[in-house]
Write a protein that holds these residues in place. Structure first.
Motif, short mmCIF file in Angstrom:
data_model
loop_
_atom_site.label_atom_id
_atom_site.label_comp_id
_atom_site.label_asym_id
_atom_site.label_seq_id
_atom_site.Cartn_x
_atom_site.Cartn_y
_atom_site.Cartn_z
N LEU A 152 106.27 28.94 -45.58
CA LEU A 152 107.58 28.76 -46.22
C LEU A 152 108.69 29.34 -45.36
O LEU A 152 109.78 28.75 -45.27
CB LEU A 152 107.59 29.41 -47.61
CG LEU A 152 108.84 29.13 -48.44
CD1 LEU A 152 108.93 27.66 -48.81
CD2 LEU A 152 108.87 29.99 -49.70
N ASP A 193 109.03 31.85 -54.63
CA ASP A 193 108.71 31.56 -53.24
C ASP A 193 107.47 32.31 -52.74
O ASP A 193 106.88 31.92 -51.73
CB ASP A 193 109.91 31.89 -52.34
CG ASP A 193 111.09 30.98 -52.60
OD1 ASP A 193 110.86 29.78 -52.86
OD2 ASP A 193 112.24 31.45 -52.55
N HIS A 242 113.77 24.44 -56.24
CA HIS A 242 112.51 24.08 -56.93
C HIS A 242 112.05 22.68 -56.53
O HIS A 242 111.89 21.78 -57.36
CB HIS A 242 112.66 24.20 -58.44
CG HIS A 242 112.73 25.62 -58.91
ND1 HIS A 242 111.63 26.43 -58.96
CD2 HIS A 242 113.78 26.37 -59.34
CE1 HIS A 242 111.99 27.64 -59.40
NE2 HIS A 242 113.29 27.62 -59.63
N SER A 243 111.84 22.51 -55.23
CA SER A 243 111.52 21.19 -54.68
C SER A 243 110.25 20.58 -55.25
O SER A 243 110.10 19.36 -55.25
CB SER A 243 111.40 21.29 -53.15
OG SER A 243 110.43 22.25 -52.78
N GLY A 244 109.35 21.40 -55.76
CA GLY A 244 108.13 20.87 -56.35
C GLY A 244 108.37 20.05 -57.60
O GLY A 244 107.47 19.33 -58.05
N ALA A 271 104.47 26.10 -50.32
CA ALA A 271 105.37 25.67 -49.24
C ALA A 271 105.30 24.16 -49.02
O ALA A 271 106.29 23.53 -48.63
CB ALA A 271 105.01 26.41 -47.96
N GLU A 295 105.35 21.85 -51.05
CA GLU A 295 106.25 21.13 -51.95
C GLU A 295 107.55 20.75 -51.25
O GLU A 295 108.20 19.77 -51.63
CB GLU A 295 106.58 21.98 -53.18
CG GLU A 295 105.39 22.32 -54.04
CD GLU A 295 105.70 23.41 -55.06
OE1 GLU A 295 104.78 23.85 -55.76
OE2 GLU A 295 106.88 23.84 -55.13
N MET A 296 107.92 21.50 -50.23
CA MET A 296 109.19 21.28 -49.55
C MET A 296 109.08 20.29 -48.39
O MET A 296 110.11 19.81 -47.89
CB MET A 296 109.74 22.62 -49.05
CG MET A 296 111.19 22.58 -48.59
SD MET A 296 112.33 22.13 -49.92
CE MET A 296 113.76 21.60 -48.96
N VAL A 313 110.87 26.57 -53.62
CA VAL A 313 109.73 25.84 -54.17
C VAL A 313 109.35 26.40 -55.53
O VAL A 313 109.85 27.45 -55.95
CB VAL A 313 108.52 25.92 -53.21
CG1 VAL A 313 108.85 25.26 -51.88
CG2 VAL A 313 108.07 27.36 -53.00
N ASN A 314 108.43 25.69 -56.20
CA ASN A 314 107.88 26.22 -57.44
C ASN A 314 106.77 27.24 -57.16
O ASN A 314 106.72 28.30 -57.76
CB ASN A 314 107.32 25.09 -58.30
CG ASN A 314 108.38 24.14 -58.79
OD1 ASN A 314 109.57 24.44 -58.71
ND2 ASN A 314 107.97 22.99 -59.29
#
Length: 393
Positions: free
Chosen positions: A241, A221, A158-160, A194, A196-197, A190-191
């Motif tokens: 992504l 994703d 969940h990088s976001g 793409a 966000e990563m 991610v939340n």
């Protein structure tokens, strides 16, 4: 969970009213009493605004995070400290209900204060309070060459939600310190988007494993939880992504299998797209993913949602020795002490954290590396799982 919501709300209200008795016993200050209930009114107003006032994007996520944190800080200490007052009332019942003891009320507030500190720690530091959890799993038909083979599993990045680069790197360094043979990621990079990563690609690309890094997709994703201009934009996001996985050095398995070779022997690694019960999409196709896998192969399956295990995997015609999942996060809230574990998520998912076995098949549910919604973790800490495969003699 939805069916139990009225019961949960009733529990919170009862604990709130009951805990107030300790406040009344220790203080007659009317301003303090007003402040006690004003906080409840503000929380309720916040949730009402979330329901009836149209909010989208980051503002909605921020409001949800603030309200969830405030609710936990306000109600959880009361829920778990109120039984002290209940025990006192059991004694008072047989004594003709004398006035409450000041000492008992003080003890109630002290316990609530301790819980408040734990929750505050979880909200401020818990998101990067990584724990390495180890399991050794024995199989009679594990190829000899893989006896002692180690797997590090990550899930739900969940990088976001990330904001602390040093905190994330702390976790990545801990992953590399395990020196595992294989690194597997079981979805929700991610939340929603793409992009966000993008800031974190280099850090995750630095992860090492002698026999490779593999991944699957999770429900978040696919970008299904935000509004896109059109289907083409959503598909472009998913395509990007997939590229991000490659840039990090992960081989993304999309309903397919690969062979891991060691000293002339092999095991099959199978990865399915997300498949979840209830309202989640069922993109995963285990039959397609395993169609070219020999029946007698030792099989490890990556499937993001643990509900797939009971619904599909256990009864699949091929024996899936070990399934790795994530998805639940352990709800990022619960208790794990001295072998005991509890989280509200257990009322939604039968398998929600740790190792499970059924009919000689194993499932490991990872508690997740990142966080979503609640900006922290309380009791259910972020996890790096290290699984050692052993041949039973």
């Amino acid at each position: 969970m939805a069916k139990r919501l009225p019961l949960i709300l009733l529990l919170f209200i009862a604990a709130d009213v009951y805990f107030y008795q300790a406040i009344l016993t220790l203080s007659s200050n009317s301003m303090l009493h007003t402040a006690y209930w004003l906080l409840d009114v503000l929380l309720i107003a916040g949730f009402i605004s979330l329901i009836f006032v149209r909010r989208t994007g980051g503002s909605a996520y921020r409001l949800i995070a603030v309200l969830m944190g405030a609710m936990l800080l306000n109600f959880i200490p009361k829920v778990f400290a109120s039984p002290v007052l209940l025990a006192e009332d059991a004694v008072r019942l047989f004594r003709g209900f004398p006035p409450r003891s000041i000492y008992v009320s003080e003890a109630t507030l002290a316990l609530a204060g301790l819980l408040l500190i734990v929750i505050a720690f979880g909200l401020t530091r818990g998101r990067h309070f990584y724990r390495v959890r180890r399991e050794t799993i024995y199989f009679p038909d594990l190829p000899e060459a893989f006896d002692g083979f180690t797997i590090t599993q990550l899930s739900d990045v969940h990088s976001g939600s990330f904001t602390d680069a040093k905190g994330v790197q702390k976790g990545l360094d801990l992953v590399n310190a395990q020196n595992s043979d294989l690194l597997l990621f079981t979805g929700d990079l991610v939340n929603n988007m793409a992009t966000e990563m993008e800031p974190w690609i280099a850090g995750f690309a630095g992860l090492k494993a002698a026999y490779g890094k593999y991944s699957v997709l999770g429900n978040h994703d696919y970008g299904d939880y935000i509004k896109w201009e059109n289907n083409t934009a959503q598909q472009a996001n998913l395509n990007r992504l997939k590229e991000v996985h490659a840039e990090m050095g992960f081989r993304l398995l999309l309903n397919e299998a690969v062979t891991i070779n060691k000293q002339g022997q092999s095991i099959s690694l199978i990865g399915v797209e997300n498949w979840g019960k209830g309202g989640f999409h069922k993109y995963g196709d285990l039959k397609k993913a395993s169609i070219h896998v020999p029946d007698n192969a030792f099989k490890i399956l990556m499937s993001h949602d643990p509900s797939h295990w009971d619904a599909v995997t256990v009864d699949h015609h091929q024996h899936m020795h070990l399934t790795l999942s994530g998805h639940t996060h352990g709800m990022q809230f619960g208790i794990e002490l001295f072998g005991f574990k509890w989280s509200p998520i257990r009322y939604v998912y039968k398998q929600w954290a740790g190792l499970y076995q059924q009919e000689g098949k194993y499932l490991y549910v990872n508690r997740g590396f990142g966080f979503l919604g609640l900006k922290g973790r309380i009791g259910i800490w972020p996890e790096i799982a290290v699984l050692t495969l052993k041949k039973s003699r």
